[in-house]
Design a protein around this motif. Sequence first.
Motif, PDB file in Angstrom:
ATOM      1  N   TYR A  22       1.053  -1.360  -0.454  1.00  0.00           N
ATOM      2  CA  TYR A  22      -0.339  -0.222  -0.252  1.00  0.00           C
ATOM      3  C   TYR A  22       0.918   1.293   0.068  1.00  0.00           C
ATOM      4  N   GLY A  23       1.832   1.582  -0.639  1.00  0.00           N
ATOM      5  CA  GLY A  23       2.900   2.164  -1.239  1.00  0.00           C
ATOM      6  C   GLY A  23       3.915   2.816   0.519  1.00  0.00           C
ATOM      7  N   THR A  24       3.794   1.659   1.829  1.00  0.00           N
ATOM      8  CA  THR A  24       4.443   1.730   2.733  1.00  0.00           C
ATOM      9  C   THR A  24       5.679   0.989   2.741  1.00  0.00           C
ATOM     10  N   PRO A  25       6.807   1.133   3.997  1.00  0.00           N
ATOM     11  CA  PRO A  25       7.414  -0.081   4.060  1.00  0.00           C
ATOM     12  C   PRO A  25       7.299  -1.201   4.477  1.00  0.00           C
ATOM     13  N   ALA A  26       7.087  -2.644   3.996  1.00  0.00           N
ATOM     14  CA  ALA A  26       6.516  -3.460   4.989  1.00  0.00           C
ATOM     15  C   ALA A  26       8.439  -5.045   4.827  1.00  0.00           C
ATOM     16  N   LEU A  27       7.286  -5.607   5.849  1.00  0.00           N
ATOM     17  CA  LEU A  27       8.105  -6.793   5.994  1.00  0.00           C
ATOM     18  C   LEU A  27       6.532  -7.970   5.199  1.00  0.00           C
ATOM     19  N   LYS A  28       8.175  -8.759   4.241  1.00  0.00           N
ATOM     20  CA  LYS A  28       7.593 -10.334   4.055  1.00  0.00           C
ATOM     21  C   LYS A  28       8.282 -11.643   4.718  1.00  0.00           C
ATOM     22  N   VAL A  29       7.608 -12.522   4.209  1.00  0.00           N
ATOM     23  CA  VAL A  29       8.453 -13.915   4.681  1.00  0.00           C
ATOM     24  C   VAL A  29       8.071 -14.586   3.069  1.00  0.00           C
ATOM     25  N   LYS A  30       8.364 -15.301   2.043  1.00  0.00           N
ATOM     26  CA  LYS A  30       8.422 -15.791   1.676  1.00  0.00           C
ATOM     27  C   LYS A  30       7.164 -14.659   0.824  1.00  0.00           C
ATOM     28  N   GLY A  31       7.315 -13.548   0.496  1.00  0.00           N
ATOM     29  CA  GLY A  31       6.049 -13.310  -0.559  1.00  0.00           C
ATOM     30  C   GLY A  31       4.589 -12.669   0.338  1.00  0.00           C
ATOM     31  N   LYS A  32       4.910 -12.988   1.333  1.00  0.00           N
ATOM     32  CA  LYS A  32       3.529 -13.211   2.340  1.00  0.00           C
ATOM     33  C   LYS A  32       4.267 -11.437   3.583  1.00  0.00           C
ATOM     34  N   GLY A  33       3.525 -10.945   3.201  1.00  0.00           N
ATOM     35  CA  GLY A  33       2.987  -9.970   4.425  1.00  0.00           C
ATOM     36  C   GLY A  33       3.039 -10.163   5.815  1.00  0.00           C
ATOM     37  N   PHE A  34       3.997  -9.745   6.976  1.00  0.00           N
ATOM     38  CA  PHE A  34       3.301 -10.070   8.687  1.00  0.00           C
ATOM     39  C   PHE A  34       3.495  -8.940   8.919  1.00  0.00           C
ATOM     40  N   ALA A  35       4.093  -7.132   8.627  1.00  0.00           N
ATOM     41  CA  ALA A  35       4.737  -6.246   9.259  1.00  0.00           C
ATOM     42  C   ALA A  35       3.955  -5.123   8.323  1.00  0.00           C
ATOM     43  N   ARG A  36       3.802  -4.163   8.240  1.00  0.00           N
ATOM     44  CA  ARG A  36       3.751  -2.227   7.654  1.00  0.00           C
ATOM     45  C   ARG A  36       4.091  -1.448   8.393  1.00  0.00           C
ATOM     46  N   LEU A  37       4.712  -0.403   7.646  1.00  0.00           N
ATOM     47  CA  LEU A  37       4.871   0.896   8.924  1.00  0.00           C
ATOM     48  C   LEU A  37       3.929   1.366   8.055  1.00  0.00           C
ATOM     49  N   ALA A 101       4.570 -17.292   7.546  1.00  0.00           N
ATOM     50  CA  ALA A 101       5.764 -18.262   7.214  1.00  0.00           C
ATOM     51  C   ALA A 101       5.784 -19.560   6.743  1.00  0.00           C
ATOM     52  N   PRO A 102       6.229 -19.932   5.771  1.00  0.00           N
ATOM     53  CA  PRO A 102       5.919 -21.563   5.162  1.00  0.00           C
ATOM     54  C   PRO A 102       6.322 -22.410   6.113  1.00  0.00           C
ATOM     55  N   VAL A 103       5.682 -23.312   6.437  1.00  0.00           N
ATOM     56  CA  VAL A 103       5.898 -24.942   7.722  1.00  0.00           C
ATOM     57  C   VAL A 103       6.991 -24.918   7.331  1.00  0.00           C
ATOM     58  N   ARG A 104       8.120 -25.281   6.623  1.00  0.00           N
ATOM     59  CA  ARG A 104       9.028 -25.901   6.691  1.00  0.00           C
ATOM     60  C   ARG A 104      10.074 -24.268   6.794  1.00  0.00           C
ATOM     61  N   VAL A 105      10.080 -22.955   6.291  1.00  0.00           N
ATOM     62  CA  VAL A 105      10.509 -22.415   7.097  1.00  0.00           C
ATOM     63  C   VAL A 105      11.275 -21.958   8.876  1.00  0.00           C
ATOM     64  N   ARG A 106       9.031 -22.504   8.847  1.00  0.00           N
ATOM     65  CA  ARG A 106       9.059 -22.193  10.637  1.00  0.00           C
ATOM     66  C   ARG A 106       9.970 -23.422  11.281  1.00  0.00           C
ATOM     67  N   LYS A 107       9.670 -25.181  10.712  1.00  0.00           N
ATOM     68  CA  LYS A 107      11.017 -25.989  11.292  1.00  0.00           C
ATOM     69  C   LYS A 107      11.838 -25.932  11.042  1.00  0.00           C
ATOM     70  N   ALA A 108      12.660 -25.224  10.170  1.00  0.00           N
ATOM     71  CA  ALA A 108      13.963 -25.137  10.038  1.00  0.00           C
ATOM     72  C   ALA A 108      14.910 -23.852  10.953  1.00  0.00           C
ATOM     73  N   PHE A 109      13.459 -23.198  11.179  1.00  0.00           N
ATOM     74  CA  PHE A 109      13.929 -22.244  12.302  1.00  0.00           C
ATOM     75  C   PHE A 109      13.974 -22.784  14.228  1.00  0.00           C
ATOM     76  N   ASP A 110      12.548 -24.127  14.002  1.00  0.00           N
ATOM     77  CA  ASP A 110      12.659 -23.968  15.205  1.00  0.00           C
ATOM     78  C   ASP A 110      13.550 -25.271  15.174  1.00  0.00           C
ATOM     79  N   ALA A 111      14.451 -25.620  14.042  1.00  0.00           N
ATOM     80  CA  ALA A 111      14.853 -27.239  14.516  1.00  0.00           C
ATOM     81  C   ALA A 111      16.579 -26.762  14.744  1.00  0.00           C
ATOM     82  N   PRO A 112      16.774 -27.625  16.438  1.00  0.00           N
ATOM     83  CA  PRO A 112      17.757 -27.549  17.227  1.00  0.00           C
ATOM     84  C   PRO A 112      19.059 -27.013  16.123  1.00  0.00           C
ATOM     85  N   PRO A 113      19.729 -26.892  16.856  1.00  0.00           N
ATOM     86  CA  PRO A 113      21.266 -26.491  15.798  1.00  0.00           C
ATOM     87  C   PRO A 113      22.049 -28.391  15.863  1.00  0.00           C
ATOM     88  N   ASP A 114      22.766 -28.419  14.876  1.00  0.00           N
ATOM     89  CA  ASP A 114      23.631 -29.700  15.113  1.00  0.00           C
ATOM     90  C   ASP A 114      24.798 -29.443  15.956  1.00  0.00           C
TER      91      ASP A 114
END
Length: 115
Positions: A22-37, A101-114
Amino acid sequence: MEWQDVVAIARRLPEVEESTSYGTPALKVKGKGFARLRSEAEGGLVLMCQLDEKEALLASGDPAFYTTPHYEGYGAILVDLEAVARDQLVELIEEAWRAKAPVRVRKAFDAPPDG
């Protein structure tokens, strides 16, 4: 807090991209907006959230959280960046990101580090 702080917080999450909405700065994950100023005239930060969380934030009486008739019944909370506590903003940004966020992105983020 300012938009640059919102971006810095969100950049810690995977697949976040800066964009516009809508003409203002925004944040997206995989093309889906989750925050907008919102525009200067409107003020505030729009963050996606569940309706029950929105109701709880509004009921808390914290002046950092508000809504407008445009957002009634919609899963988004308006945040006054000048009034919100950093720790609360961090939590809300992550929750907004998780909602989009897509499920695979969330799962990768939540996975314990090796290791």
